[in-house]
Design a protein around this motif. Structure first.
Motif, mmCIF file in Angstrom:
data_model
loop_
_atom_site.group_PDB
_atom_site.id
_atom_site.type_symbol
_atom_site.label_atom_id
_atom_site.label_comp_id
_atom_site.label_asym_id
_atom_site.label_seq_id
_atom_site.Cartn_x
_atom_site.Cartn_y
_atom_site.Cartn_z
ATOM 1 N N LEU A 6 0.879 -1.173 -0.035
ATOM 2 C CA LEU A 6 0.007 -0.026 0.154
ATOM 3 C C LEU A 6 0.849 1.322 0.046
ATOM 4 O O LEU A 6 0.458 2.364 -0.537
ATOM 5 N N HIS A 7 2.055 1.116 0.529
ATOM 6 C CA HIS A 7 2.981 2.377 0.662
ATOM 7 C C HIS A 7 3.236 2.996 -0.537
ATOM 8 O O HIS A 7 3.715 2.648 -1.622
ATOM 9 N N GLY A 8 2.975 4.386 -0.704
ATOM 10 C CA GLY A 8 3.193 5.130 -2.004
ATOM 11 C C GLY A 8 1.929 5.263 -2.656
ATOM 12 O O GLY A 8 2.006 6.123 -3.707
ATOM 13 N N LYS A 9 1.174 4.563 -2.784
ATOM 14 C CA LYS A 9 -0.022 4.700 -3.593
ATOM 15 C C LYS A 9 -1.212 5.525 -3.281
ATOM 16 O O LYS A 9 -1.191 6.060 -2.181
ATOM 17 N N PRO A 10 -1.518 6.303 -4.262
ATOM 18 C CA PRO A 10 -2.639 7.264 -4.157
ATOM 19 C C PRO A 10 -3.989 6.606 -3.727
ATOM 20 O O PRO A 10 -4.297 5.534 -3.930
ATOM 21 N N ILE A 11 -4.484 7.351 -2.821
ATOM 22 C CA ILE A 11 -6.011 6.803 -2.176
ATOM 23 C C ILE A 11 -7.035 7.406 -3.163
ATOM 24 O O ILE A 11 -7.173 9.039 -2.994
ATOM 25 N N ILE A 12 -7.970 6.910 -3.890
ATOM 26 C CA ILE A 12 -9.076 7.420 -4.595
ATOM 27 C C ILE A 12 -10.261 7.009 -4.044
ATOM 28 O O ILE A 12 -10.438 6.084 -3.805
ATOM 29 N N GLY A 13 -11.194 8.036 -3.955
ATOM 30 C CA GLY A 13 -12.583 7.728 -3.614
ATOM 31 C C GLY A 13 -13.534 7.127 -4.864
ATOM 32 O O GLY A 13 -13.441 7.465 -5.713
ATOM 33 N N ILE A 14 -13.993 5.841 -4.452
ATOM 34 C CA ILE A 14 -14.592 5.071 -5.242
ATOM 35 C C ILE A 14 -15.877 5.675 -5.612
ATOM 36 O O ILE A 14 -16.215 5.188 -7.102
ATOM 37 N N PHE A 15 -16.559 6.488 -5.100
ATOM 38 C CA PHE A 15 -17.843 7.218 -5.548
ATOM 39 C C PHE A 15 -17.540 8.570 -6.029
ATOM 40 O O PHE A 15 -18.429 9.069 -6.879
ATOM 41 N N ASP A 16 -16.635 9.325 -5.824
ATOM 42 C CA ASP A 16 -16.291 10.559 -6.463
ATOM 43 C C ASP A 16 -15.079 10.760 -6.989
ATOM 44 O O ASP A 16 -14.558 11.940 -7.599
ATOM 45 N N ALA A 17 -14.150 9.696 -7.015
ATOM 46 C CA ALA A 17 -12.889 9.679 -7.800
ATOM 47 C C ALA A 17 -11.918 11.056 -7.218
ATOM 48 O O ALA A 17 -11.065 11.168 -8.042
ATOM 49 N N THR A 18 -12.040 11.218 -6.076
ATOM 50 C CA THR A 18 -11.189 12.201 -5.474
ATOM 51 C C THR A 18 -9.901 11.790 -5.170
ATOM 52 O O THR A 18 -10.020 10.529 -4.663
ATOM 53 N N ASP A 19 -8.688 12.377 -5.515
ATOM 54 C CA ASP A 19 -7.478 12.083 -5.118
ATOM 55 C C ASP A 19 -7.165 12.680 -3.926
ATOM 56 O O ASP A 19 -7.140 13.795 -3.325
ATOM 57 N N TYR A 20 -7.142 11.704 -2.785
ATOM 58 C CA TYR A 20 -6.927 12.037 -1.314
ATOM 59 C C TYR A 20 -5.276 12.058 -1.015
ATOM 60 O O TYR A 20 -5.068 12.106 0.343
ATOM 61 N N GLY A 21 -4.539 11.922 -1.706
ATOM 62 C CA GLY A 21 -3.003 11.931 -1.501
ATOM 63 C C GLY A 21 -2.600 10.488 -1.558
ATOM 64 O O GLY A 21 -3.329 9.391 -1.501
ATOM 65 N N ASN A 22 -1.222 10.420 -1.338
ATOM 66 C CA ASN A 22 -0.617 9.120 -1.298
ATOM 67 C C ASN A 22 -0.264 8.622 0.044
ATOM 68 O O ASN A 22 -0.237 9.505 1.134
ATOM 69 N N VAL A 23 -0.389 7.184 0.184
ATOM 70 C CA VAL A 23 -0.160 6.578 1.422
ATOM 71 C C VAL A 23 1.466 6.703 2.037
ATOM 72 O O VAL A 23 2.377 6.824 1.091
ATOM 73 N N THR A 24 1.449 7.634 3.039
ATOM 74 C CA THR A 24 2.934 7.638 3.713
ATOM 75 C C THR A 24 3.308 7.210 4.850
ATOM 76 O O THR A 24 4.396 6.726 5.226
ATOM 77 N N ALA A 25 2.197 6.359 5.640
ATOM 78 C CA ALA A 25 2.529 5.729 6.837
ATOM 79 C C ALA A 25 1.256 4.745 7.436
ATOM 80 O O ALA A 25 0.399 5.032 6.947
ATOM 81 N N ALA A 26 1.542 3.796 8.108
ATOM 82 C CA ALA A 26 0.606 3.010 8.681
ATOM 83 C C ALA A 26 0.437 3.723 10.019
ATOM 84 O O ALA A 26 1.512 3.805 10.625
ATOM 85 N N VAL A 27 -0.777 3.560 10.528
ATOM 86 C CA VAL A 27 -0.922 4.057 11.890
ATOM 87 C C VAL A 27 -1.615 2.897 12.779
ATOM 88 O O VAL A 27 -2.534 2.456 12.610
ATOM 89 N N PHE A 28 -0.886 2.553 13.824
ATOM 90 C CA PHE A 28 -1.349 1.585 14.772
ATOM 91 C C PHE A 28 -2.102 2.078 16.096
ATOM 92 O O PHE A 28 -1.433 3.020 16.347
ATOM 93 N N SER A 29 -2.879 1.366 16.674
ATOM 94 C CA SER A 29 -3.357 1.627 17.910
ATOM 95 C C SER A 29 -2.608 1.247 18.904
ATOM 96 O O SER A 29 -1.658 0.053 18.808
ATOM 97 N N LYS A 30 -2.292 2.111 19.903
ATOM 98 C CA LYS A 30 -1.280 1.613 21.040
ATOM 99 C C LYS A 30 -1.946 0.581 21.860
ATOM 100 O O LYS A 30 -1.096 -0.533 22.501
ATOM 101 N N LYS A 31 -3.161 0.453 22.016
ATOM 102 C CA LYS A 31 -3.851 -0.647 22.599
ATOM 103 C C LYS A 31 -4.004 -1.645 21.568
ATOM 104 O O LYS A 31 -5.093 -1.584 20.727
ATOM 105 N N GLY A 32 -3.461 -2.787 21.765
ATOM 106 C CA GLY A 32 -3.960 -3.876 20.710
ATOM 107 C C GLY A 32 -2.869 -4.064 19.636
ATOM 108 O O GLY A 32 -2.649 -4.923 18.891
ATOM 109 N N LEU A 33 -1.838 -3.006 19.222
ATOM 110 C CA LEU A 33 -1.119 -2.802 18.219
ATOM 111 C C LEU A 33 -1.522 -3.262 16.905
ATOM 112 O O LEU A 33 -0.896 -4.383 16.393
#
Length: 251
Positions: A6-33
């Motif tokens: 997933l890293h580096g890929k653009p995020i596109i809205g499936i219903f509006d085709a809007t480019d929301y930027g490229n994936v730069t990081a994964a975000v983990f919850s501190k509880k449960g990791l």
């Protein structure tokens, strides 16, 4: 789902085709990791549950990413610099993936660390607790109390003069009391110094001078000297000392 795919890929809205930027990081919850969000170049956070597909060149999402997640998170991105608790650079983070036991691991240079080793993460990189130290968060700073807007109104203090121990009045008999209205003590910077009360030197106390807690007490019968004046000055008892001495010095 591997984060590397997933890293580096653009995020596109499936219903509006809007480019929301490229994936730069994964975000983990501190509880449960567990990985909960994907961070984008536009500082948006896409919940993993809203990913529709990520097989091709883009990541399709059902809903627009939100501006900020709601809790505490660990943000891990490819290419981040990793540091240990001594400030030593460990290398560049090159992969984030679960191991055979399903626990998330990060590869930094030639080393592999458990994701739970991450103490903090941000734009500067990640900090790892590589040697298992016990960390304590810094104590909150106490702010200095604000100065009062105005001085409180001056209030008179009533001091009652009780009969001397040598009074002929016996137990059970009524005794008269005289009272005087004195102003409240002035601020410490305005308090009289010892030099203003040297006329008390050599006089004998006719009653005990002290406070309610008995942490400071000069017994009746004591002859006033420089040490007594200094103790009374420190405890704000110079006026009480003057009212508690014989009219004449001891010879």
């Amino acid at each position: 789902m591997q984060y590397e795919s997933l890293h580096g890929k653009p995020i596109i809205g499936i219903f509006d085709a809007t480019d929301y930027g490229n994936v730069t990081a994964a975000v983990f919850s501190k509880k449960g990791l567990r990985i909960r969000y994907l961070k984008t170049t536009s500082e948006r956070y896409l919940p993993v549950a809203d990913i529709y597909a990520s097989v091709g060149d883009v990541v399709l999402c059902r809903k627009p990413p939100q501006s900020r997640p709601e809790a505490e998170w660990i943000v891990v991105g490819m290419g981040q610099t990793a540091y240990d608790l001594d400030g030593k650079t460990l290398g560049t983070l090159r992969s984030v993936r679960p191991n055979a036991d399903g626990q998330w691991e990060i590869a930094v240079a030639e080393d592999v660390f458990d994701l739970r080793k991450i103490v903090s993460s941000g734009d500067a990189g990640v900090v790892l607790n590589t040697d298992g130290r016990t960390l304590r968060r810094p104590a909150a700073k106490r702010s200095a109390p604000a100065a009062p807007a105005s001085s409180p109104a001056t209030q008179a203090v009533r001091i009652e003069e009780v009969p001397l121990p040598s009074s002929p009045a016996s137990f059970g008999q009524l005794t008269s009391r005289t009272s005087a209205i004195l102003p409240p003590p002035s601020p410490e910077s305005d308090n009289p110094r010892i030099g203003d009360y040297r006329f008390l030197l050599g006089k004998r106390l006719i009653r005990t001078v002290g406070d309610m807690t008995r942490s400071f007490m000069i017994p009746a019968g004591t002859v006033v000297d420089g040490r007594v004046l200094e103790q009374c000055r420190r405890n704000g008892k110079l006026v009480e000392l003057a009212l508690s001495t014989e009219p004449r010095a001891v010879r």
